[in-house]
Design a protein around this motif. Sequence first.
Motif, PDB file in Angstrom:
ATOM      1  N   HIS A 231       0.820  -1.219   0.000  1.00  0.00           N
ATOM      2  CA  HIS A 231       0.000   0.000   0.000  1.00  0.00           C
ATOM      3  C   HIS A 231       0.856   1.272   0.000  1.00  0.00           C
ATOM      4  O   HIS A 231       0.325   2.362  -0.202  1.00  0.00           O
TER       5      HIS A 231
ATOM      6  N   ASN B 206      -1.903   3.710  -1.087  1.00  0.00           N
ATOM      7  CA  ASN B 206      -2.923   3.204  -2.000  1.00  0.00           C
ATOM      8  C   ASN B 206      -2.435   1.956  -2.707  1.00  0.00           C
ATOM      9  O   ASN B 206      -1.335   1.949  -3.271  1.00  0.00           O
ATOM     10  N   LEU B 207      -3.262   0.937  -2.711  1.00  0.00           N
ATOM     11  CA  LEU B 207      -2.923  -0.289  -3.422  1.00  0.00           C
ATOM     12  C   LEU B 207      -2.980  -0.073  -4.929  1.00  0.00           C
ATOM     13  O   LEU B 207      -2.161  -0.596  -5.678  1.00  0.00           O
TER      14      LEU B 207
END
Length: 240
Positions: free
Chosen positions: A32, A53-54
Amino acid sequence: GKLLGQFKLEPDNKGSYIARNEGNFVASFDEHTAPIGGKIGPDGAVYMLDWNNLIMLHGGEIDSPYRDKTHGRIYRITHKDGTPSKQYDLSNADSATLLEALQSDNLFWRIMAQQKLVQQNRSDAIPELIRLAQDKTMDSAKLNTTVIHALWTLHGLSALDGSNEQALAAAHAALKHPSAGVRKNAVRVLPITDESTQRLVEMLNERDATTLRTILLTLSTMPADDALGVKLYELKEQML
């Protein structure tokens, strides 16, 4: 790349810079992690902004249910042997405190102090700024940031427009400072006058390419001078 890099800028002696990769400052295996910036904070620590954020691509992926639109992380990174920067309360600081902060080893405090000195029109600080601008020493990076900030603060206080002979003399002296970075900034704060033109003409043998470029660009803003045109043409011929 889940990385926060660090690069050292070095003059290429052609009027520009080369960025040298000095390795990753941060590297993460967390899927992430999405670093998008790093800044030095008021305490001297590095603050890393992590998008967290993935899904990091744009386009159709923006509608993916796995794309996090809510969370983010800020990391405060310190060195176990580091010395924190001295911090100041500048909300109602007097000129003496602002002048002290102007000499900080932390750019954040220098910028804040310069901004307040100029915006609050602290003309009482001008004598000390003149003294600071006369320092001829250099640090390990071949700079003197205090002199640079002192010059720009004097400029912001309109002390380099010819109304203050001592301030202008300090700027003229800085044109011969051993630090190329100081010389470059001294060139930029000169008033638009015939005297400035003459002093810049005397600097056309400058060996630092970035400073020479600044001299030439600044000369283009100075009063027209036919003799200057001849000198610039001769300089061009020498460079070919």
